[in-house]
Design a protein around this motif. Structure first.
Motif, PDB file in Angstrom:
ATOM      1  N   ALA A 115       1.549 -17.819 -16.363  1.00  0.00           N
ATOM      2  CA  ALA A 115       2.456 -17.923 -15.223  1.00  0.00           C
ATOM      3  C   ALA A 115       2.159 -16.847 -14.178  1.00  0.00           C
ATOM      4  N   LYS A 116       1.820 -15.646 -14.642  1.00  0.00           N
ATOM      5  CA  LYS A 116       1.461 -14.573 -13.708  1.00  0.00           C
ATOM      6  C   LYS A 116       0.253 -14.967 -12.876  1.00  0.00           C
ATOM      7  N   ALA A 117      -0.748 -15.554 -13.528  1.00  0.00           N
ATOM      8  CA  ALA A 117      -1.953 -15.988 -12.815  1.00  0.00           C
ATOM      9  C   ALA A 117      -1.640 -17.078 -11.797  1.00  0.00           C
ATOM     10  N   GLU A 118      -0.577 -17.846 -12.064  1.00  0.00           N
ATOM     11  CA  GLU A 118      -0.188 -18.944 -11.178  1.00  0.00           C
ATOM     12  C   GLU A 118       0.892 -18.534 -10.176  1.00  0.00           C
ATOM     13  N   GLY A 119       1.260 -17.256 -10.171  1.00  0.00           N
ATOM     14  CA  GLY A 119       2.275 -16.788  -9.237  1.00  0.00           C
ATOM     15  C   GLY A 119       3.688 -17.201  -9.591  1.00  0.00           C
ATOM     16  N   LYS A 120       3.937 -17.491 -10.878  1.00  0.00           N
ATOM     17  CA  LYS A 120       5.255 -17.966 -11.310  1.00  0.00           C
ATOM     18  C   LYS A 120       5.837 -17.117 -12.445  1.00  0.00           C
ATOM     19  N   GLN A 121       5.389 -15.890 -12.584  1.00  0.00           N
ATOM     20  CA  GLN A 121       5.875 -15.083 -13.703  1.00  0.00           C
ATOM     21  C   GLN A 121       7.381 -14.815 -13.647  1.00  0.00           C
ATOM     22  N   PRO A 122       7.952 -14.455 -12.493  1.00  0.00           N
ATOM     23  CA  PRO A 122       9.409 -14.215 -12.480  1.00  0.00           C
ATOM     24  C   PRO A 122      10.202 -15.442 -12.903  1.00  0.00           C
ATOM     25  N   GLU A 123       9.781 -16.608 -12.412  1.00  0.00           N
ATOM     26  CA  GLU A 123      10.502 -17.840 -12.735  1.00  0.00           C
ATOM     27  C   GLU A 123      10.433 -18.163 -14.226  1.00  0.00           C
ATOM     28  N   LEU A 124       9.242 -17.989 -14.813  1.00  0.00           N
ATOM     29  CA  LEU A 124       9.099 -18.329 -16.230  1.00  0.00           C
ATOM     30  C   LEU A 124       9.789 -17.289 -17.112  1.00  0.00           C
ATOM     31  N   THR A 125       9.729 -16.025 -16.745  1.00  0.00           N
ATOM     32  CA  THR A 125      10.421 -15.005 -17.529  1.00  0.00           C
ATOM     33  C   THR A 125      11.907 -15.328 -17.637  1.00  0.00           C
ATOM     34  N   LEU A 145       7.620 -24.830 -25.205  1.00  0.00           N
ATOM     35  CA  LEU A 145       7.121 -23.909 -24.187  1.00  0.00           C
ATOM     36  C   LEU A 145       6.576 -24.654 -22.977  1.00  0.00           C
ATOM     37  N   VAL A 146       5.876 -25.741 -23.202  1.00  0.00           N
ATOM     38  CA  VAL A 146       5.333 -26.535 -22.096  1.00  0.00           C
ATOM     39  C   VAL A 146       6.464 -27.113 -21.250  1.00  0.00           C
ATOM     40  N   ALA A 147       7.514 -27.597 -21.900  1.00  0.00           N
ATOM     41  CA  ALA A 147       8.654 -28.139 -21.164  1.00  0.00           C
ATOM     42  C   ALA A 147       9.316 -27.067 -20.310  1.00  0.00           C
ATOM     43  N   LEU A 148       9.440 -25.868 -20.858  1.00  0.00           N
ATOM     44  CA  LEU A 148      10.051 -24.771 -20.110  1.00  0.00           C
ATOM     45  C   LEU A 148       9.146 -24.308 -18.973  1.00  0.00           C
ATOM     46  N   ALA A 149       7.843 -24.363 -19.189  1.00  0.00           N
ATOM     47  CA  ALA A 149       6.898 -24.037 -18.109  1.00  0.00           C
ATOM     48  C   ALA A 149       7.066 -25.002 -16.947  1.00  0.00           C
ATOM     49  N   ALA A 150       7.241 -26.275 -17.276  1.00  0.00           N
ATOM     50  CA  ALA A 150       7.459 -27.272 -16.228  1.00  0.00           C
ATOM     51  C   ALA A 150       8.753 -26.985 -15.470  1.00  0.00           C
ATOM     52  N   ASP A 151       9.797 -26.574 -16.190  1.00  0.00           N
ATOM     53  CA  ASP A 151      11.058 -26.205 -15.544  1.00  0.00           C
ATOM     54  C   ASP A 151      10.846 -25.084 -14.531  1.00  0.00           C
ATOM     55  N   ALA A 152       9.906 -24.194 -14.826  1.00  0.00           N
ATOM     56  CA  ALA A 152       9.648 -23.043 -13.949  1.00  0.00           C
ATOM     57  C   ALA A 152       8.673 -23.373 -12.820  1.00  0.00           C
ATOM     58  N   GLY A 153       8.287 -24.634 -12.722  1.00  0.00           N
ATOM     59  CA  GLY A 153       7.414 -25.055 -11.629  1.00  0.00           C
ATOM     60  C   GLY A 153       5.935 -24.996 -11.927  1.00  0.00           C
ATOM     61  N   LEU A 154       5.564 -24.882 -13.219  1.00  0.00           N
ATOM     62  CA  LEU A 154       4.161 -24.836 -13.619  1.00  0.00           C
ATOM     63  C   LEU A 154       3.678 -26.213 -14.053  1.00  0.00           C
ATOM     64  N   ASP A 155       2.390 -26.441 -13.919  1.00  0.00           N
ATOM     65  CA  ASP A 155       1.810 -27.701 -14.358  1.00  0.00           C
ATOM     66  C   ASP A 155       1.823 -27.762 -15.883  1.00  0.00           C
ATOM     67  N   PRO A 156       2.489 -28.763 -16.466  1.00  0.00           N
ATOM     68  CA  PRO A 156       2.626 -28.778 -17.925  1.00  0.00           C
ATOM     69  C   PRO A 156       1.308 -28.899 -18.683  1.00  0.00           C
ATOM     70  N   GLU A 157       0.376 -29.689 -18.162  1.00  0.00           N
ATOM     71  CA  GLU A 157      -0.905 -29.845 -18.867  1.00  0.00           C
ATOM     72  C   GLU A 157      -1.716 -28.557 -18.807  1.00  0.00           C
ATOM     73  N   ALA A 158      -1.670 -27.874 -17.672  1.00  0.00           N
ATOM     74  CA  ALA A 158      -2.375 -26.592 -17.552  1.00  0.00           C
ATOM     75  C   ALA A 158      -1.724 -25.554 -18.471  1.00  0.00           C
TER      76      ALA A 158
END
Length: 231
Positions: A115-125, A145-158
């Motif tokens: 998430a940090k690499a994708e600029g979404k670390q605060p959201e995922l934390t 974890l993948v579902a929660l990553a998607a909630d934070a705006g991250l690509d689930p497959e990535a």
């Protein structure tokens, strides 16, 4: 313009005091942000595993974990949980230890580096801590974890690929090595501007004060530097 103050935070998503500390930090920075000369702050989270030997699927609740794995008498464990639940409530958090699923957190830490690499670390934390302490989600399983990553705006497959490949595991270990070098043996631990260490879930007012103090130090240093001459 003065550079942003960097606050490096060592924490574990399974640490109840870390979520409280995170919320108090946010509240303190929000208070300081209303100043006429408001501090500019960048917050970066780093990995720390409180219990790396914890199984992914722990059989029992939080009281059982504290009693059987930490040697804390059950009654004392319940009192500890009641106390932290009250402190969390003061910070605006509704802890549900009755629903919490104790698990190993190394995969969650790897996902946070993704998430940090994708600029979404605060959201995922925030999403992971909320899921763990208030929703009873199982943060040791890839699908969750993948579902929660998607909630934070991250690509689930990535996100899934990051977990399966374990390509961020070295980053987790590097954070842990840095914590050891700093002498950190408990979390949350905050390193302010690379020179001030703050241990524990301090009150919001303390975080506001140190942000203002460091910002004022920065401003004074900037004012003392001679201006470059213009030809």
């Amino acid at each position: 313009m003065t550079d942003a103050i960097k606050i490096d935070v060592w924490s574990d998503i399974a640490c109840p005091w870390c979520y409280i500390g995170k919320r108090n930090l946010e509240s303190g920075l929000a208070a300081a942000s209303t100043d006429d000369d408001a501090p500019v702050v960048e917050v970066v989270f780093h990995s720390y595993e409180l219990a790396p030997d914890t199984p992914v699927d722990f059989d029992g609740g939080e009281t059982d974990y504290l009693a059987h794995h930490k040697g804390i008498p059950a009654e004392q464990a319940r009192e500890m949980l009641d106390r932290v639940t009250g402190v969390a409530a003061d910070a605006g958090l509704e802890y549900r230890f009755d629903k919490l699923k104790h698990t190993n957190t190394v995969k969650a830490h790897q996902l946070l580096h993704f998430a940090k690499a994708e600029g979404k670390q605060p959201e995922l934390t925030e999403r992971l801590m909320s899921a763990y302490f208030t929703e009873g989600r199982h943060l040791g399983r890839d699908d969750e974890l993948v579902a929660l990553a998607a909630d934070a705006g991250l690509d689930p497959e990535a996100a899934r690929d990051a977990l399966v490949s374990e390509r961020y595991l070295d980053d987790v270990r590097a954070d842990q090595a840095q914590a050891q070098a700093y002498g950190i043996n408990g979390v949350p631990f905050f390193v302010i501007d690379g020179k001030y260490g703050v241990s524990g879930a301090q009150p919001a007012e303390a975080f506001a004060q140190i942000a203002r103090q460091v910002w004022e130090e920065r401003r004074q240093v900037g004012a003392a530097e001679p201006e470059e001459s213009v030809a």
